[in-house]
Design a protein around this motif. Structure first.
Motif, mmCIF file in Angstrom:
data_model
loop_
_atom_site.group_PDB
_atom_site.id
_atom_site.type_symbol
_atom_site.label_atom_id
_atom_site.label_comp_id
_atom_site.label_asym_id
_atom_site.label_seq_id
_atom_site.Cartn_x
_atom_site.Cartn_y
_atom_site.Cartn_z
ATOM 1 N N VAL A 108 0.807 -1.226 0.000
ATOM 2 C CA VAL A 108 0.000 0.000 0.000
ATOM 3 C C VAL A 108 0.836 1.270 0.000
ATOM 4 O O VAL A 108 0.289 2.373 -0.075
ATOM 5 C CB VAL A 108 -0.979 0.024 1.193
ATOM 6 N N LYS A 109 2.143 1.124 0.085
ATOM 7 C CA LYS A 109 3.010 2.310 0.103
ATOM 8 C C LYS A 109 2.788 3.153 -1.153
ATOM 9 O O LYS A 109 2.721 2.644 -2.259
ATOM 10 C CB LYS A 109 4.474 1.885 0.197
ATOM 11 N N GLY A 110 2.681 4.458 -0.922
ATOM 12 C CA GLY A 110 2.457 5.368 -2.030
ATOM 13 C C GLY A 110 1.003 5.536 -2.417
ATOM 14 O O GLY A 110 0.668 6.444 -3.190
ATOM 15 N N ARG A 111 0.143 4.688 -1.890
ATOM 16 C CA ARG A 111 -1.293 4.786 -2.202
ATOM 17 C C ARG A 111 -2.125 5.144 -0.974
ATOM 18 O O ARG A 111 -3.131 5.842 -1.096
ATOM 19 C CB ARG A 111 -1.797 3.463 -2.791
ATOM 20 N N PHE A 112 -1.727 4.634 0.175
ATOM 21 C CA PHE A 112 -2.481 4.859 1.413
ATOM 22 C C PHE A 112 -1.708 5.821 2.312
ATOM 23 O O PHE A 112 -0.471 5.819 2.339
ATOM 24 C CB PHE A 112 -2.688 3.552 2.165
ATOM 25 N N THR A 113 -2.460 6.609 3.075
ATOM 26 C CA THR A 113 -1.868 7.525 4.035
ATOM 27 C C THR A 113 -2.622 7.427 5.352
ATOM 28 O O THR A 113 -3.853 7.551 5.379
ATOM 29 C CB THR A 113 -1.921 8.974 3.532
ATOM 30 N N ILE A 114 -1.870 7.224 6.422
ATOM 31 C CA ILE A 114 -2.477 7.162 7.747
ATOM 32 C C ILE A 114 -2.173 8.439 8.507
ATOM 33 O O ILE A 114 -1.075 9.003 8.385
ATOM 34 C CB ILE A 114 -1.984 5.921 8.524
ATOM 35 N N ASN A 174 -8.310 11.371 19.659
ATOM 36 C CA ASN A 174 -8.103 9.917 19.633
ATOM 37 C C ASN A 174 -8.757 9.277 18.406
ATOM 38 O O ASN A 174 -9.491 8.283 18.517
ATOM 39 C CB ASN A 174 -8.614 9.256 20.911
ATOM 40 N N THR A 175 -8.482 9.870 17.266
ATOM 41 C CA THR A 175 -9.007 9.334 16.023
ATOM 42 C C THR A 175 -7.856 9.010 15.074
ATOM 43 O O THR A 175 -6.788 9.630 15.124
ATOM 44 C CB THR A 175 -9.958 10.309 15.326
ATOM 45 N N VAL A 176 -8.097 8.042 14.220
ATOM 46 C CA VAL A 176 -7.129 7.668 13.197
ATOM 47 C C VAL A 176 -7.866 7.550 11.871
ATOM 48 O O VAL A 176 -8.995 7.061 11.819
ATOM 49 C CB VAL A 176 -6.403 6.352 13.553
ATOM 50 N N THR A 177 -7.218 8.030 10.817
ATOM 51 C CA THR A 177 -7.822 8.042 9.493
ATOM 52 C C THR A 177 -6.894 7.365 8.506
ATOM 53 O O THR A 177 -5.676 7.558 8.555
ATOM 54 C CB THR A 177 -8.097 9.484 9.041
ATOM 55 N N LEU A 178 -7.467 6.577 7.634
ATOM 56 C CA LEU A 178 -6.699 5.935 6.563
ATOM 57 C C LEU A 178 -7.274 6.408 5.234
ATOM 58 O O LEU A 178 -8.423 6.102 4.904
ATOM 59 C CB LEU A 178 -6.795 4.409 6.663
ATOM 60 N N ARG A 179 -6.488 7.161 4.511
ATOM 61 C CA ARG A 179 -6.882 7.608 3.181
ATOM 62 C C ARG A 179 -6.313 6.630 2.158
ATOM 63 O O ARG A 179 -5.100 6.408 2.118
ATOM 64 C CB ARG A 179 -6.381 9.020 2.924
#
Length: 121
Positions: A63-69, A76-81
């Motif tokens: 997922v490197k280069g495509r996903f961003t965390i 206390n939130t986390v997002t995955l684009r």
């Protein structure tokens, strides 16, 4: 002591984008790391991306280069684009949190209920 609520899973066409979000709630805890794992049918659960309290990140090679965390420590939130989604990204995505529990000063891991991501035309 820690509850996780995920959102954002959906059906998307190849090449499309999605954003997954996870919020940790409760009391008496301090989050150390937050991340996302996924599990496809017939496969083991695997790490997708993780972000540590200092901001450092780790990604699966696929997922490197495509996903961003990213994370919001105050909320206390986390997002995955997720961009450039591929059919092989199809899986149930699980939010993961590792937190220090003040009740006994022990680190514990917590999992969300999972959200389905399907990439298909």
């Amino acid at each position: 002591q820690v509850q996780l609520v995920e959102s954002g899973g959906d059906l998307v066409q190849p090449g499309g984008s999605l954003r997954l979000s996870c919020a940790a709630s409760g009391s008496g805890f301090s989050v150390k790391s937050m991340g996302w794992y996924r599990q496809a049918p017939g496969k083991e659960r695997e790490l997708v991306a993780i972000i540590f309290s200092g901001g450092s990140t780790r990604y699966a090679d696929s997922v490197k280069g495509r996903f961003t965390i990213s994370r919001d420590n105050a909320k206390n939130t986390v997002t995955l684009r997720m961009n450039g989604l591929k059919p092989e990204d199809t899986a149930v995505y699980y939010c993961y949190v590792n937190a220090l529990i003040s009740l006994d000063w022990v680190y514990r891991s917590y999992w969300g209920q999972g959200t389905q991501v399907t990439v298909s035309s």
